[in-house]
Write a protein that holds these residues in place. Structure first.
Motif, PDB file in Angstrom:
ATOM      1  N   PRO A   4       1.032  -1.185  -0.201  1.00  0.00           N
ATOM      2  CA  PRO A   4      -0.080   0.047  -0.054  1.00  0.00           C
ATOM      3  C   PRO A   4       0.887   1.293   0.094  1.00  0.00           C
ATOM      4  O   PRO A   4       1.906   1.329   0.571  1.00  0.00           O
ATOM      5  N   VAL A   5       0.309   2.297  -0.701  1.00  0.00           N
ATOM      6  CA  VAL A   5       1.095   3.589  -0.620  1.00  0.00           C
ATOM      7  C   VAL A   5       0.633   4.433   0.931  1.00  0.00           C
ATOM      8  O   VAL A   5       1.870   4.726   1.381  1.00  0.00           O
ATOM      9  N   LEU A   6      -0.381   4.072   1.203  1.00  0.00           N
ATOM     10  CA  LEU A   6      -0.694   4.546   2.478  1.00  0.00           C
ATOM     11  C   LEU A   6      -1.482   3.503   3.237  1.00  0.00           C
ATOM     12  O   LEU A   6      -2.491   2.827   2.762  1.00  0.00           O
ATOM     13  N   SER A   7      -0.949   3.321   4.471  1.00  0.00           N
ATOM     14  CA  SER A   7      -1.565   2.332   5.424  1.00  0.00           C
ATOM     15  C   SER A   7      -1.905   3.013   6.627  1.00  0.00           C
ATOM     16  O   SER A   7      -1.079   3.366   7.452  1.00  0.00           O
ATOM     17  N   LEU A   8      -3.272   3.055   6.997  1.00  0.00           N
ATOM     18  CA  LEU A   8      -3.518   3.734   8.413  1.00  0.00           C
ATOM     19  C   LEU A   8      -4.144   2.481   9.424  1.00  0.00           C
ATOM     20  O   LEU A   8      -4.749   1.708   8.824  1.00  0.00           O
ATOM     21  N   LYS A   9      -3.775   2.294  10.572  1.00  0.00           N
ATOM     22  CA  LYS A   9      -4.017   1.057  11.401  1.00  0.00           C
ATOM     23  C   LYS A   9      -4.394   1.737  12.795  1.00  0.00           C
ATOM     24  O   LYS A   9      -3.438   2.519  13.357  1.00  0.00           O
ATOM     25  N   GLY A  10      -5.672   1.380  13.356  1.00  0.00           N
ATOM     26  CA  GLY A  10      -5.901   1.841  14.449  1.00  0.00           C
ATOM     27  C   GLY A  10      -5.640   3.237  14.959  1.00  0.00           C
ATOM     28  O   GLY A  10      -5.699   3.697  16.138  1.00  0.00           O
ATOM     29  N   ILE A  11      -6.332   4.364  13.996  1.00  0.00           N
ATOM     30  CA  ILE A  11      -6.172   5.741  14.325  1.00  0.00           C
ATOM     31  C   ILE A  11      -7.344   6.229  15.126  1.00  0.00           C
ATOM     32  O   ILE A  11      -8.211   6.111  14.853  1.00  0.00           O
ATOM     33  N   THR A  12      -6.701   6.656  16.218  1.00  0.00           N
ATOM     34  CA  THR A  12      -7.699   7.464  17.251  1.00  0.00           C
ATOM     35  C   THR A  12      -7.237   8.897  17.522  1.00  0.00           C
ATOM     36  O   THR A  12      -5.965   9.110  17.433  1.00  0.00           O
ATOM     37  N   LYS A  13      -8.057   9.700  17.522  1.00  0.00           N
ATOM     38  CA  LYS A  13      -7.850  11.152  17.675  1.00  0.00           C
ATOM     39  C   LYS A  13      -9.017  11.703  18.522  1.00  0.00           C
ATOM     40  O   LYS A  13     -10.095  11.853  18.066  1.00  0.00           O
ATOM     41  N   ALA A  14      -8.401  12.613  19.580  1.00  0.00           N
ATOM     42  CA  ALA A  14      -9.537  13.294  20.471  1.00  0.00           C
ATOM     43  C   ALA A  14      -8.878  14.685  20.502  1.00  0.00           C
ATOM     44  O   ALA A  14      -7.527  15.067  20.657  1.00  0.00           O
ATOM     45  N   ARG A  27     -11.959   6.917  15.990  1.00  0.00           N
ATOM     46  CA  ARG A  27     -11.704   5.823  16.776  1.00  0.00           C
ATOM     47  C   ARG A  27     -11.328   4.509  16.138  1.00  0.00           C
ATOM     48  O   ARG A  27     -12.134   3.646  15.565  1.00  0.00           O
ATOM     49  N   GLY A  28     -10.102   4.454  16.026  1.00  0.00           N
ATOM     50  CA  GLY A  28      -9.585   3.018  15.661  1.00  0.00           C
ATOM     51  C   GLY A  28      -9.783   2.803  14.181  1.00  0.00           C
ATOM     52  O   GLY A  28      -9.962   1.839  13.745  1.00  0.00           O
ATOM     53  N   VAL A  29      -9.693   3.962  13.249  1.00  0.00           N
ATOM     54  CA  VAL A  29      -9.668   3.669  11.843  1.00  0.00           C
ATOM     55  C   VAL A  29      -8.539   3.081  11.270  1.00  0.00           C
ATOM     56  O   VAL A  29      -7.314   3.181  11.425  1.00  0.00           O
ATOM     57  N   GLY A  30      -8.771   2.214  10.435  1.00  0.00           N
ATOM     58  CA  GLY A  30      -7.834   1.695   9.745  1.00  0.00           C
ATOM     59  C   GLY A  30      -8.211   1.492   7.961  1.00  0.00           C
ATOM     60  O   GLY A  30      -9.608   1.876   7.398  1.00  0.00           O
ATOM     61  N   LEU A  31      -7.170   1.692   7.075  1.00  0.00           N
ATOM     62  CA  LEU A  31      -7.422   2.047   5.741  1.00  0.00           C
ATOM     63  C   LEU A  31      -6.025   1.533   5.080  1.00  0.00           C
ATOM     64  O   LEU A  31      -4.982   2.070   5.557  1.00  0.00           O
ATOM     65  N   ASP A  63      -3.543  10.214  18.372  1.00  0.00           N
ATOM     66  CA  ASP A  63      -3.320   9.843  19.819  1.00  0.00           C
ATOM     67  C   ASP A  63      -2.857   8.723  20.084  1.00  0.00           C
ATOM     68  O   ASP A  63      -2.273   8.060  20.926  1.00  0.00           O
ATOM     69  N   ALA A  64      -3.640   7.459  19.123  1.00  0.00           N
ATOM     70  CA  ALA A  64      -3.022   6.072  18.819  1.00  0.00           C
ATOM     71  C   ALA A  64      -3.294   5.546  17.289  1.00  0.00           C
ATOM     72  O   ALA A  64      -3.902   6.161  16.769  1.00  0.00           O
ATOM     73  N   GLY A  65      -2.312   4.436  17.094  1.00  0.00           N
ATOM     74  CA  GLY A  65      -2.264   4.016  15.637  1.00  0.00           C
ATOM     75  C   GLY A  65      -1.046   4.427  15.166  1.00  0.00           C
ATOM     76  O   GLY A  65      -0.309   5.124  15.634  1.00  0.00           O
TER      77      GLY A  65
END
Length: 229
Positions: A4-14, A27-31, A63-65
């Protein structure tokens, strides 16, 4: 299968973390985005589209991921390294063109190349090639104020493509245009993306535009709720 050119795993942000008015937007976004893939990011206003794009493009940190670009884990990387990757591998397009008003269309595309170490002659040649590809070459010597809204956004597309990024991130790129111009400019953007073979993540709330892309992903309540081909 290519990486993958871009890989997002467990992205959390507050935001306002630890306060009574804390708001968690992701909340835990993956792509994963494959080379050559054009993906629509669909969500209503305030659902976290811009935040996700900023994290994907290394303008913000989760914040996480983890965020991988071109296989490189950007977690904990220095500001210098993040800036270098953002400058060479990522192109940004916004709803408003954000062109520098004191420079011509050509100069707006030349400048990011100069910052990236390209020589002036090569940068000007690249800028003219891009302007020609989107039909704005005759306006190369005009400043943004002398261009129409559609022309301004086409120049912004060229600026985003100036350093030949592998990843294009666009936040409502036609949202500031009337419907007819929006369709024309979107066609231009898709042609440009297809010609270069990069991958693109395009945020939109326009279902008509979303269906013209390879895939749609949906954010709701900070989570990815669907992934439809």
């Amino acid at each position: 299968m290519s990486e993958p050119v871009l890989s997002l795993k467990g992205i959390t942000k507050a935001y306002n973390t630890g306060r009574p008015n804390e708001v968690t937007v992701l909340r835990g976004v993956g792509l994963d985005l494959a080379p050559g893939e054009v993906v629509a990011l669909v969500a209503p206003s305030g659902a976290g589209k811009s935040t996700l794009l900023h994290i994907a493009g290394l303008l913000d940190t989760p914040d996480a991921g983890t965020v991988h670009i071109g296989g490189e884990d950007m977690t904990g990387r220095s500001d210098g390294r993040r800036t270098a990757v953002r400058r060479s591998d990522v192109g940004f397009i916004y709803q408003f063109h954000h062109l520098l008003p004191e420079f011509t269309a050509l100069e707006n595309i030349v400048l990011p190349q100069l910052v990236n170490g390209t020589g002036r002659r090569a940068a000007e040649e690249r800028a003219m090639e891009l302007l020609t590809s989107v039909g704005v070459a005759p306006r190369a010597g005009h400043r943004p104020a002398a261009l129409s809204g559609g022309e301004q956004q086409r120049v912004a597309f060229c600026r985003a493509m100036a350093n030949a990024p592998a990843l294009l991130l666009a936040d409502e790129p036609t949202g500031n245009l009337d419907p007819q111009t929006s369709d024309q400019v979107f066609d231009t953007l898709m042609d440009l993306v297809r010609q270069t073979g990069l991958c693109a993540l395009i945020a939109t709330h326009n279902p008509g535009l979303a269906t013209r892309m390879d895939r749609r992903i949906f954010l709701d309540g900070g989570q990815m709720v669907s992934n439809l081909s």
